[in-house]
Design a protein around this motif. Sequence first.
Motif, PDB file in Angstrom:
ATOM      1  N   THR A   1      38.018  35.050  20.244  1.00  0.00           N
ATOM      2  CA  THR A   1      37.425  36.382  20.104  1.00  0.00           C
ATOM      3  C   THR A   1      35.806  36.341  20.124  1.00  0.00           C
ATOM      4  OG1 THR A   1      39.246  37.539  19.403  1.00  0.00           O
ATOM      5  CG2 THR A   1      37.225  38.605  19.149  1.00  0.00           C
ATOM      6  N   ALA A   2      35.315  35.594  19.211  1.00  0.00           N
ATOM      7  CA  ALA A   2      33.997  35.398  19.062  1.00  0.00           C
ATOM      8  C   ALA A   2      33.149  34.457  20.379  1.00  0.00           C
ATOM      9  CB  ALA A   2      33.695  34.567  17.713  1.00  0.00           C
ATOM     10  N   ALA A   3      33.918  33.630  20.974  1.00  0.00           N
ATOM     11  CA  ALA A   3      33.385  32.830  22.007  1.00  0.00           C
ATOM     12  C   ALA A   3      33.568  33.597  23.279  1.00  0.00           C
ATOM     13  CB  ALA A   3      34.521  31.367  22.189  1.00  0.00           C
ATOM     14  N   GLY A   4      34.630  34.620  23.399  1.00  0.00           N
ATOM     15  CA  GLY A   4      34.565  35.632  24.395  1.00  0.00           C
ATOM     16  C   GLY A   4      33.607  36.397  24.444  1.00  0.00           C
ATOM     17  N   TRP A   5      33.273  37.006  23.226  1.00  0.00           N
ATOM     18  CA  TRP A   5      32.147  37.903  23.006  1.00  0.00           C
ATOM     19  C   TRP A   5      30.815  37.247  23.628  1.00  0.00           C
ATOM     20  CZ3 TRP A   5      27.502  37.772  19.749  1.00  0.00           C
ATOM     21  CH2 TRP A   5      26.986  39.105  19.986  1.00  0.00           C
ATOM     22  N   LEU A   6      30.585  35.967  23.086  1.00  0.00           N
ATOM     23  CA  LEU A   6      29.428  35.226  23.527  1.00  0.00           C
ATOM     24  C   LEU A   6      29.230  35.170  25.072  1.00  0.00           C
ATOM     25  CD1 LEU A   6      28.696  32.288  21.105  1.00  0.00           C
ATOM     26  CD2 LEU A   6      27.172  34.521  21.592  1.00  0.00           C
TER      27      LEU A   6
ATOM     28  N   ARG B   1      26.436  48.252  28.206  1.00  0.00           N
ATOM     29  CA  ARG B   1      27.671  47.848  29.113  1.00  0.00           C
ATOM     30  C   ARG B   1      28.596  46.726  28.725  1.00  0.00           C
ATOM     31  NH1 ARG B   1      22.706  48.174  32.103  1.00  0.00           N
ATOM     32  NH2 ARG B   1      22.787  49.979  33.474  1.00  0.00           N
ATOM     33  N   LEU B   2      28.538  46.258  27.537  1.00  0.00           N
ATOM     34  CA  LEU B   2      29.078  44.945  27.234  1.00  0.00           C
ATOM     35  C   LEU B   2      30.769  45.437  26.918  1.00  0.00           C
ATOM     36  CD1 LEU B   2      28.686  42.119  26.566  1.00  0.00           C
ATOM     37  CD2 LEU B   2      28.694  42.654  24.154  1.00  0.00           C
ATOM     38  N   VAL B   3      30.833  46.678  26.423  1.00  0.00           N
ATOM     39  CA  VAL B   3      32.450  47.027  26.448  1.00  0.00           C
ATOM     40  C   VAL B   3      33.051  47.235  27.697  1.00  0.00           C
ATOM     41  CG1 VAL B   3      34.014  48.844  25.403  1.00  0.00           C
ATOM     42  CG2 VAL B   3      32.077  48.022  24.085  1.00  0.00           C
TER      43      VAL B   3
ATOM     44  N   LEU C   1      36.469  45.176  32.253  1.00  0.00           N
ATOM     45  CA  LEU C   1      36.713  44.788  33.564  1.00  0.00           C
ATOM     46  C   LEU C   1      36.964  43.294  33.653  1.00  0.00           C
ATOM     47  CD1 LEU C   1      35.941  45.172  36.498  1.00  0.00           C
ATOM     48  CD2 LEU C   1      33.699  44.281  36.326  1.00  0.00           C
ATOM     49  N   VAL C   2      36.491  42.289  32.885  1.00  0.00           N
ATOM     50  CA  VAL C   2      36.793  41.076  32.928  1.00  0.00           C
ATOM     51  C   VAL C   2      38.261  40.894  32.393  1.00  0.00           C
ATOM     52  CG1 VAL C   2      36.310  38.655  31.758  1.00  0.00           C
ATOM     53  CG2 VAL C   2      34.464  40.053  32.606  1.00  0.00           C
ATOM     54  N   LEU C   3      38.757  41.595  31.120  1.00  0.00           N
ATOM     55  CA  LEU C   3      40.038  41.507  30.739  1.00  0.00           C
ATOM     56  C   LEU C   3      41.024  42.041  31.764  1.00  0.00           C
ATOM     57  CD1 LEU C   3      39.377  42.358  26.966  1.00  0.00           C
ATOM     58  CD2 LEU C   3      39.825  40.017  27.830  1.00  0.00           C
ATOM     59  N   GLY C   4      40.789  43.033  32.381  1.00  0.00           N
ATOM     60  CA  GLY C   4      41.529  43.431  33.610  1.00  0.00           C
ATOM     61  C   GLY C   4      41.747  42.482  34.666  1.00  0.00           C
ATOM     62  N   PHE C   5      40.574  41.750  35.204  1.00  0.00           N
ATOM     63  CA  PHE C   5      40.682  40.851  35.885  1.00  0.00           C
ATOM     64  C   PHE C   5      41.549  39.515  35.425  1.00  0.00           C
ATOM     65  CE2 PHE C   5      39.134  36.781  37.485  1.00  0.00           C
ATOM     66  CZ  PHE C   5      39.393  36.695  38.662  1.00  0.00           C
ATOM     67  N   LEU C   6      41.341  39.114  34.355  1.00  0.00           N
ATOM     68  CA  LEU C   6      41.984  38.139  33.863  1.00  0.00           C
ATOM     69  C   LEU C   6      43.605  38.522  33.692  1.00  0.00           C
ATOM     70  CD1 LEU C   6      39.899  36.767  30.702  1.00  0.00           C
ATOM     71  CD2 LEU C   6      40.132  35.505  33.101  1.00  0.00           C
ATOM     72  N   ALA C   7      43.940  39.648  33.277  1.00  0.00           N
ATOM     73  CA  ALA C   7      45.471  40.191  33.094  1.00  0.00           C
ATOM     74  C   ALA C   7      46.053  39.977  34.741  1.00  0.00           C
ATOM     75  CB  ALA C   7      45.372  41.656  32.807  1.00  0.00           C
ATOM     76  N   VAL C   8      45.335  40.512  35.627  1.00  0.00           N
ATOM     77  CA  VAL C   8      45.662  40.693  36.908  1.00  0.00           C
ATOM     78  C   VAL C   8      45.710  38.813  37.559  1.00  0.00           C
ATOM     79  CG1 VAL C   8      45.253  40.993  39.618  1.00  0.00           C
ATOM     80  CG2 VAL C   8      44.838  42.573  37.806  1.00  0.00           C
ATOM     81  N   LEU C   9      44.971  38.216  37.020  1.00  0.00           N
ATOM     82  CA  LEU C   9      45.009  36.508  37.540  1.00  0.00           C
ATOM     83  C   LEU C   9      46.252  35.890  36.838  1.00  0.00           C
ATOM     84  CD1 LEU C   9      43.676  34.289  38.912  1.00  0.00           C
ATOM     85  CD2 LEU C   9      42.346  34.012  36.824  1.00  0.00           C
ATOM     86  N   LEU C  10      46.411  36.232  35.503  1.00  0.00           N
ATOM     87  CA  LEU C  10      47.497  35.657  34.688  1.00  0.00           C
ATOM     88  C   LEU C  10      48.964  36.186  35.465  1.00  0.00           C
ATOM     89  CD1 LEU C  10      46.072  35.652  31.126  1.00  0.00           C
ATOM     90  CD2 LEU C  10      46.465  33.825  32.327  1.00  0.00           C
ATOM     91  N   GLY C  11      48.850  37.329  35.741  1.00  0.00           N
ATOM     92  CA  GLY C  11      49.892  37.829  36.096  1.00  0.00           C
ATOM     93  C   GLY C  11      50.427  37.067  37.684  1.00  0.00           C
TER      94      GLY C  11
ATOM     95  N   GLY D   1      38.238  32.276  41.928  1.00  0.00           N
ATOM     96  CA  GLY D   1      36.720  32.086  41.833  1.00  0.00           C
ATOM     97  C   GLY D   1      35.946  32.978  42.669  1.00  0.00           C
ATOM     98  N   VAL D   2      36.479  33.264  43.773  1.00  0.00           N
ATOM     99  CA  VAL D   2      35.279  34.061  44.630  1.00  0.00           C
ATOM    100  C   VAL D   2      35.604  35.836  44.008  1.00  0.00           C
ATOM    101  CG1 VAL D   2      35.452  35.262  46.878  1.00  0.00           C
ATOM    102  CG2 VAL D   2      36.199  32.827  46.811  1.00  0.00           C
ATOM    103  N   ALA D   3      36.677  35.863  43.472  1.00  0.00           N
ATOM    104  CA  ALA D   3      36.853  37.315  43.045  1.00  0.00           C
ATOM    105  C   ALA D   3      35.694  37.567  41.805  1.00  0.00           C
ATOM    106  CB  ALA D   3      38.171  37.738  42.901  1.00  0.00           C
ATOM    107  N   PHE D   4      36.108  36.509  40.861  1.00  0.00           N
ATOM    108  CA  PHE D   4      35.227  36.376  39.677  1.00  0.00           C
ATOM    109  C   PHE D   4      33.736  36.387  39.942  1.00  0.00           C
ATOM    110  CE2 PHE D   4      33.693  34.927  35.510  1.00  0.00           C
ATOM    111  CZ  PHE D   4      34.240  35.859  34.998  1.00  0.00           C
ATOM    112  N   ALA D   5      33.231  35.408  41.119  1.00  0.00           N
ATOM    113  CA  ALA D   5      31.908  35.593  41.420  1.00  0.00           C
ATOM    114  C   ALA D   5      31.356  36.615  41.691  1.00  0.00           C
ATOM    115  CB  ALA D   5      31.775  34.254  42.425  1.00  0.00           C
ATOM    116  N   ALA D   6      32.217  37.428  42.688  1.00  0.00           N
ATOM    117  CA  ALA D   6      31.673  38.758  43.098  1.00  0.00           C
ATOM    118  C   ALA D   6      31.399  39.810  42.132  1.00  0.00           C
ATOM    119  CB  ALA D   6      32.947  39.173  44.307  1.00  0.00           C
ATOM    120  N   ILE D   7      32.587  39.595  41.114  1.00  0.00           N
ATOM    121  CA  ILE D   7      32.407  40.544  39.878  1.00  0.00           C
ATOM    122  C   ILE D   7      31.107  40.317  39.417  1.00  0.00           C
ATOM    123  CG2 ILE D   7      33.373  41.010  37.539  1.00  0.00           C
ATOM    124  CD1 ILE D   7      36.207  40.564  38.830  1.00  0.00           C
TER     125      ILE D   7
END
Length: 601
Positions: A178-183, A216-218, A223-233, A283-289
């Motif tokens: 959690t702390a590393a993700g926040w950083l 805008r951090l929250v 957005l990032v967590l949503g992307f990670l959820a889609v990616l893991l799925g 990688g492409v999607a995350f770079a675009a995000i």
Amino acid sequence: MTFGNIMMSVCDRARRRAGPLVSFSVAFSLVEWAILTPLVAGILRLALGTWGRCSVGNFEILSFLLSPVGLAGLALIVGVQFATLHLRLAGLMAVLSGDGPGVWHALDVLRRLPALIRLGLLESVAYLLLAVPFAIAGAAAYFAFWSSHDVNRLVVVRPPEFWRGAAAFGVLALLYLTAAGWLYLRWLLAPPAVLFEDVTNPKAALRSSAERLRGRLVSRAVLVLGFLAVLLGAYAAVTWSLGWINGWVLGRIGHASGLAISATAALLLIDGLVVASLSALAGVAFAAIILDCYQKGGGAIKASEHGDWNGRLWSGTALVLSGLAAALAVVSATELIADARVSETIEVTAHRAGAFDGPENTLAALRHAIEASADWAEIDVQFSADKRLVVIHDTDLLRVAGSPLRVAASTLDQLRAVDLGSPFSPAFAGERIATLEEFLDAAGTAIRLNIELKPKNEAEAVELTDRVLEAVRKAGMLDRDRVCSQSFRAIQTARRAEPGLEVGFITGAVIGDPTRLDVDFLMVDRRLATRALVDRASQRDVRIHAWTINNPDHLAPLIDHGVANIITDDVAAIRARLTEIRDLDPLERLLLRVRNGLIGS
């Protein structure tokens, strides 16, 4: 803007630069492959040298990874992966922001490479420093819950102390992530600051990212967590599908080593390409995000154009050179692993002295077992009516000879009047029941005996065991032979009388944990000889023997599970398959093990 709208914008940006993105991703993946493949192969070779064999359990793998060499290798791999991920994202952002051939934009990234490397190192140091208090807390948890216990035993047996320690480590890991993700989120826009603002000071890039994400951090985290959820799925769906396809294909190819190894290698290559393609898309999607977040944070993207023929020449040359580097890396890695020295030791026991090549439990069967190079002969011993130690499995001769004589009610002479050989084959006509003493004499130093004690009841267990031990002592075979039984009373008697003699318990079903019994080995049905049972048994220095393995196709998975002894009626067939497996080089053997894992054998 909703998550869906952002992803549509990301897809549109990627679609417009699809060709350059593919060329860059392919070239970068080949270079990454060229770096990682020899590195992983070298570490695997060191591991094989430590293990001495290709088939190892989870604890042996964990033990190597926690050794100085293993930790150094793991840290090196993780470091390379982190660095290449950083560079891949930077390159993809450069490609997405420009025009012309994709690989050409990698040169733009190379010009900023020193600043990107300094940025990556600063982030790595920050994550490591952040980990220090959590590591100290983890060490305290280890000493509080696990230090007085053997870790391997804890993982296998899982007493309450295991779960307390595991819960403590789990909470600490979650807090650290959690702390590393926040950083990481605060510093998400540092790479584009280096790329598009020419920021060379890594601290300034990190401050710039934090400033652009202020307030805008929250939303960016969602957005990032949503992307990670889609990616893991997506990863879960793809890996499940590949696993099902691999199992289906390999299950129909069969167990022939050559074809199974080739098919496994081909499937792994296909799996690798599919997973690499998914990773490239991610990688492409995350770079675009990241670019989208950067622009919405007020950042200006400096688009560059490289549409001349020099750019296309660079792209083609980079693809060819990266492909050659990857091919060379694969060849060198293959040779590195294939040249490792390993040997897998597994013994073969002739079941009932070798029931396939001769009438079971006869001296003729024993002679064939010796000729077939069996290490052991398992024989069944019980009392005749005149208290002679006769070698026979059943309580009567009906199955083996068609005679209704009951062993316990017949004298040795009466039993020997029955021909055991003719019902098996005319070539064995005249073969008679033998005594334990005759078997001990015939075995000599050519083969070792595993003597199964078959008492009729608990009262007879002690007498039968004492008489068998007396015969073994008289023959001078206590240091060569072993005894086993389904009667635990008989085993306990043998253990007390001869503490140095190997004893084993036979079971076809498991209730509770048989590895806790005071025995040297367990003889279990093939279906019970799992990796989990072998791991539990090994923690108590108990070996697993699997019976009755007459199909050579069942051999390789049992070796992978760590079984110490194969009990078979068909010694020649099992010995031939075992020799075939031993003749494989380490790379082929590893592929065969992967095959067994993929098919779920």
